[in-house]
Design an enzyme around this catalytic site. Structure first.
Site: not given
Length: 313
Positions: A108, A290
């Protein structure tokens, strides 16, 4: 099997004008450094499944809470969180441990910093493994400006920049609920809601999907953010257009070998032109959302260790 609950103790390391809270393991494997860089709103502890596996495979593992997070420094100035400062922290961390270069693994926002580090300090990076966020092309116009035009003022990247302090206050007031609602997997599809997604999530009474981690694991994140608040970490977003300017003179091509790990159900967009900017890239896609390394730790570890072995890192 290595035990992820056996997370190393932290030490405070002075780097680049700040102190970073660093979790280190496998010092007996000195000479084979791997640095793990977390994303938002995360913590070094998000790598708990990877640390013991990497140590067992013969690596010296260095996991900082980056500036703005956990027990690390939280400078007041927004500009202290630009890519120059964040990558400078990692360079200074290598200096502290006596390494010329290392393999960096980012997830991320941590991936954004690792891409930036590789562009700004290429000789300090011998290989890259990034999860979720692919290389971001530097277009003709600053990133936030483009996002505002395409995605509108409520898109959380834009909102964080254009309405400073507003989201921070909502997240600070609902820390536990926000993190509980955010760290989910197998979420049912839903219609986009009006308003800013992160604020909506912080106020939602009922989480969707299944939890990514146990209550005791989540408590590590909650306790860290209850202590620090969210402003330091959100300030990373407030430097995106500044980062766009800071990267203007860097050679945009990543020369190092790279492993890119995507989650099939991640909402972060893939790069259609990844190999143009990262010619030595290998891509692995896992069946998850994610929070890749926390949702599928064994599969993530297998992908990382296989690739590292192939590189002879």
């Amino acid at each position: 099997m290595p035990d992820p609950s056996d997370f190393p103790e932290s030490t405070l390391v002075p780097v680049n004008g700040v102190e970073l809270e660093v979790f280190e393991a496998g010092r007996h494997n000195a000479g084979r450094p791997v640095v793990l860089c977390h994303g938002w709103p995360e913590h070094a502890y998000s790598w708990r499944h990877q640390v013991p596996a990497l140590v067992e495979a013969g690596y010296h593992v260095i996991v900082p809470n980056q500036r703005g997070y956990g027990g690390s420094s939280r400078p007041a100035e927004v500009t202290a969180y630009d890519v120059e400062h964040l990558s400078g922290d990692l360079v200074a961390l290598l200096d502290h441990y006596g390494y010329d270069d290392a393999t960096f693994i980012g997830h991320d926002w941590g991936a954004f910093v690792v891409w930036g580090l590789t562009l700004l300090h290429p000789h300090r990076v011998n290989g890259v493994i990034n999860l979720s966020l692919p290389y971001q092309e530097r277009g003709e116009r600053p990133w936030i400006e483009v996002m505002e035009e395409v995605l509108g003022g409520d898109f959380y990247f834009v909102h964080f920049n254009r309405q400073p302090g507003v989201a921070d206050a909502v997240l600070d007031a609902n820390t536990s609920q926000f993190l509980r609602n955010l760290y989910r997997k197998n979420e049912p599809p839903r219609e986009p809601q009006p308003g800013m997604a992160m604020a909506n999530l912080a106020r939602a009474q009922t989480p969707l999907g299944e939890p990514v981690m146990s209550d005791s694991e989540l408590a590590v994140f909650v306790s860290a953010f209850e202590s620090t608040g969210f402003t330091g970490s959100i300030n990373w977003y407030r430097n995106l257009d500044r980062n766009w300017r800071l990267l203007a003179d860097a050679d945009p091509i990543i020369q190092q070998p790279v492993l890119m790990i995507y989650g099939d159900r991640d909402l972060v967009a893939r790069s259609e032109r990844l190999a143009e900017f990262v010619p030595q890239v290998e891509v692995v896609t896992l069946d998850c959302g994610h929070w890749i390394q926390q949702e599928l730790p064994d599969e993530t570890n297998r992908a990382i260790l296989t690739w590292l072995e192939q590189q002879g890192a």
